[in-house]
Every structure is written in structure tokens, then in C-alpha cells.
Design an enzyme around this catalytic site. Structure first.
Site, PDB file in Angstrom:
ATOM      1  N   CYS A 147       8.418   1.088  80.409  1.00 34.61           N
ATOM      2  CA  CYS A 147       7.191   1.219  79.613  1.00 34.61           C
ATOM      3  C   CYS A 147       6.109   0.216  80.010  1.00 34.61           C
ATOM      4  O   CYS A 147       4.938   0.415  79.688  1.00 34.61           O
ATOM      5  CB  CYS A 147       7.501   1.043  78.134  1.00 34.61           C
ATOM      6  SG  CYS A 147       8.628   2.287  77.474  1.00 34.61           S
ATOM      7  N   GLY A 198      12.216  -1.116  78.137  1.00 35.09           N
ATOM      8  CA  GLY A 198      13.620  -0.749  78.147  1.00 35.09           C
ATOM      9  C   GLY A 198      14.479  -1.711  78.951  1.00 35.09           C
ATOM     10  O   GLY A 198      14.018  -2.339  79.898  1.00 35.09           O
ATOM     11  N   CYS A 206       6.798  -3.743  74.775  1.00 33.67           N
ATOM     12  CA  CYS A 206       8.242  -3.889  74.904  1.00 33.67           C
ATOM     13  C   CYS A 206       8.693  -2.983  76.043  1.00 33.67           C
ATOM     14  O   CYS A 206       8.009  -2.024  76.398  1.00 33.67           O
ATOM     15  CB  CYS A 206       8.951  -3.521  73.603  1.00 33.67           C
ATOM     16  SG  CYS A 206       8.692  -1.808  73.050  1.00 33.67           S
ATOM     17  N   HIS A 264       2.437   7.976  74.219  1.00 31.98           N
ATOM     18  CA  HIS A 264       2.823   6.923  75.159  1.00 31.98           C
ATOM     19  C   HIS A 264       3.211   7.558  76.501  1.00 31.98           C
ATOM     20  O   HIS A 264       4.380   7.871  76.733  1.00 31.98           O
ATOM     21  CB  HIS A 264       3.992   6.151  74.546  1.00 31.98           C
ATOM     22  CG  HIS A 264       4.614   5.110  75.402  1.00 31.98           C
ATOM     23  ND1 HIS A 264       3.953   4.471  76.437  1.00 31.98           N
ATOM     24  CD2 HIS A 264       5.874   4.571  75.370  1.00 31.98           C
ATOM     25  CE1 HIS A 264       4.767   3.588  77.004  1.00 31.98           C
ATOM     26  NE2 HIS A 264       5.943   3.641  76.386  1.00 31.98           N
TER      27      HIS A 264
END
Length: 402
Positions: free
Chosen positions: A91, A390, A388, A358
Site C-alpha cells: 500500500c 502489509g 500503513c 484505495h
């Protein structure tokens, strides 16, 4: 050493990441071509002076495989000397691309770079590329790895966030995004995606629902309860966090980030090159940071990454005027506000990924443009973008208007 200046930041609209989404017929390469050509036209840019295109993309297979960054350079008709590289930090990929470009500029090894990201989630679904972190039973069991939704519910349970709190935040994200669109706050950065006839395919972020409220969100079923209980993934997480007796599943489709298609681009260079090309600098990148976190709980990286970036910039959290925190799940920005002790009126003031979606590889660079536009609108100076990531990571970037 040079300073890294942001000369432009653009993005496409976000289309629903499903087969009936407005951007489903548009390949990832073409989404990137849209933003790259937008940057060229808006800045009357001599592309021969651009040294590289650094593009974030998470699922690099199919339409998004074979170095989609260089593919887009070719398809855009940019100078053949422009290279291209595709990066994957899940991300955080889009912001990682921006930070990599800034590092090259600051070091003096590059003068002008386009950074950004793309994700066509309707054409290349997340997880298509596989990988041991998500599919290898030994990896999962030995290291207590669970899907992000389980991690989000674990954070909510461990730190006592109720479903109503999450739903209130989610409804607020939609209200803020709807107001931002109504007031044309995104207009400065928006590059429309057009069909072969020149007609605009989509003229707004497709997932925003102005009428979203806590009552309607309360009717939605938890998204991760079945995989947590029936598939035994709750038990995997609890092995790592035995103080949590039961994970309460409070996240659902309405308070989690939407699956969408989209692309973004940021033009970054040093002062000398900007002056040569008569580019007006919008901001400089003060600092950036990346950090790892415990991989089971996974999504708590924004706060430590932000503290690290602030320390590098010799700044305090109170020096930041506005924050953009990716709304991967509602608990992420709520936890961040509590950890960093910042008020909601300084964070995601135009909504976030819960409302707008997103597009994994593109979001980080999109948020750079969003925060610059809002700093200019409010006539404020400093902003911090963070996501944040993964596997247990966090990324952050501090920008300052000039």
C-alpha cells in the site's frame, strides 16, 4: 546535496474496481499515460530532461506486468531516454516511488523524475500474483501472518475501538469527500480519463456516497468474521497476542477502504532544473521515513514512521498543519490520532480511502497531491502523508510549501 522540489502532482478519478466500474475498460498503462501526458501538457515539459519514471504498483501481473512504468513511458510518446521502474511496497508503493525520486534528487544523482503509481483493481484483482506471505501455510503458521482485515479487527479489539466509532469515522469520510467534490477542492490535481473519441469516461471519484450514515453502516455484516472463525485465522493472531481472548470483528465493506482503479503522478526535481524549465515549485520534501512493525498486527506503522520522518526534519508533530493518513481501515486513522495526539480537524479533511477508494499502488502519490492542494487552499505550510503497509510496515513523508 540538492533539495527535492515538487513541481506538479496529478491524479485520475477513482473508478469502482469491479467489472461494472467506469474505468474497467481502461488498462493500467493507459491510466498512467493519462497522468503522464497531463504532467507534460500542464508544464509544457521537455520530456528529454526527465531521467526516470518511478511507478508504484502492487499486483504486477497481466496488464500491470512487464514493468508497467517503462511501458507507460513508451505509450506516452515520451523521449526514448526516459527510463522506467516499477516498485512494490504494497500500500505504500506510490509514496515509496515519491520518496525514491526525492532521494535521487537530494543525492545529486538525478535532476528531474516523475514518480507515482497505478492500480487497476477491476482488471488485475489484488492477490493475483500470489506469494508466500498470503498462501504458504508454513509462512502463515510459523510467523502468525493473517489477512489485513483480521489485523484491523485485532487492533480495534486490543485498543478498545467500538464498531460505532469506526462507523462514525467512515460516515464522516464520505461527508468530507462529498463536500470536497461539491466545492471542487480536487480540481487542481484532476486529470480526466478519456476514451478514444476524446470523451471523458469518469468525472468524479465513483465510490463517494454523500448519504452514508451510521445507521446504514450498522446494517452491514462484518467482512472478516467468517475467515477469522471458520478458517481459524483468529486463533493464529491470538497465538501472537494471547492477551486478546476473542477478536471482535467490527470492520466491514463500509468502514474499510474501497477497491478502485486509478493512477497518480508527481513531478520532482532540483531547483536548477526547475528554473531551466520555468517550473514553479509548489513544495519541497523535508524528509521521509520507512519502518517495520510486528507483522501480525501489521497496520500500526504510520505513527512510528511519522515520528521517524519528523525527527529527520527536526520537527515536532505540532509543527504539522495537515495530515493525510490512508484509510485502509477505519481503525488505522483513529489509532493514529490517538497515538500522535492530533485532532480530527487536521486529518483527512477532504475524506479518504473509505469514501474514495484505495488504488493500492497509486494512493500514496495521490495523497501528496491532495495535501498540497489543501495546504494551498487553506494557505498553510506543512503537511505529512503516511500509510500503513502489509506485512508490518509504515511510511511517511513531510512536505513544506515554498
Amino acid at each position: 546535496m540538492s533539495e527535492a522540489y515538487i513541481y506538479d502532482a496529478v491524479r485520475t478519478q477513482r473508478g469502482r474496481g469491479k467489472k461494472d466500474g467506469s474505468l474497467h475498460t481502461v488498462k493500467a498503462v493507459d491510466l498512467l499515460v493519462t497522468v503522464m501526458n497531463g504532467i507534460r501538457q500542464r508544464n509544457n515539459l521537455d520530456t528529454a530532461l526527465v531521467e526516470d519514471a518511478i511507478i508504484g504498483c502492487v499486483t504486477q501481473v497481466g496488464d500491470q506486468g512487464a514493468d508497467v512504468a517503462k511501458s507507460a513511458v513508451i505509450a506516452s510518446g515520451w523521449d526514448q531516454n526516459v527510463s522506467g521502474v516499477t516498485v512494490n511496497r504494497f500500500c505504500g508503493s506510490g509514496l515509496e516511488a515519491v520518496n525514491m525520486a526525492a532521494a535521487k534528487i537530494i543525492s545529486g544523482f538525478s535532476n528531474l523524475i516523475v514518480a507515482g503509481g497505478v492500480e487497476s483493481m477491476s482488471r488485475v484483482p489484488f492477490g493475483t500474483d500470489g506469494g508466500g506471505m498470503f498462501t504458504d501455510p508454513a509462512m502463515i503458521m510459523n510467523h502468525y501472518l493473517v489477512p489485513q482485515g483480521i489485523s484491523a479487527d485485532l487492533i480495534a479489539t486490543k485498543y478498545n475501538y467500538s464498531r460505532r466509532q469506526l462507523d462514525e469515522f467512515a460516515a464522516g469520510s464520505h461527508r468530507r469527500a462529498a463536500m470536497a467534490w461539491k466545492e471542487n477542492r480536487f480540481a487542481k490535481s484532476m486529470i480526466p480519463v478519456k476514451d478514444i473519441f476524446g470523451n471523458t469516461i469518469l468525472d468524479k471519484d465513483e465510490a463517494v456516497r454523500a448519504d452514508t450514515n451510521v445507521e446504514t453502516l450498522a446494517t452491514l455484516k462484518p467482512s472478516f468474521e467468517q475467515m477469522g472463525t471458520l478458517a481459524g485465522l483468529d486463533a493464529v493472531a491470538i497465538q501472537r497476542y494471547p492477551e486478546v481472548e476473542t477478536i471482535h470483528h467490527v470492520h466491514h465493506a463500509g468502514n474499510s477502504s474501497g477497491i478502485v482503479d486509478g493512477a497518480s503522478g508527481v513531478l520532482i526535481g532540483n531547483k536548477k532544473t526547475g528554473k531551466k524549465l520555468s517550473l514553479k515549485s509548489r513544495a519541497r520534501i523535508r524528509s521521509f521515513a520507512i519502518t517495520g512493525t510486528e507483522p501480525t498486527i501489521m497496520l500500526v506503522g504510520p505513527a512510528p514512521a511519522s515520528r521517524k520522518a519528523l525527527k529527520k526534519a527536526k520537527m515536532e508533530v505540532t509543527d504539522i498543519d495537515l495530515f493525510e493518513v490512508n484509510e485502509a481501515f477505519a481503525v488505522v486513522p483513529l489509532f493514529y490520532m490517538d497515538e500522535m495526539k492530533i485532532p480530527h480537524d487536521k486529518l483527512n479533511v477532504n475524506g479518504g480511502a473509505i469514501a474514495m477508494g484505495h488504488p493500492l499502488g497509486a494512493t500514496g502519490a495521490m495523497l501528496v497531491g491532495t495535501i498540497l492542494d489543501e495546504l494551498e487552499r487553506q494557505n498553510k505550510t506543512t503537511g505529512l502523508v503516511t500509510l500503513c503497509i502489509g506485512g508490518g510496515m509504515g511510511i511517511a513523508t513531510v512536505v513544506e510549501r515554498v
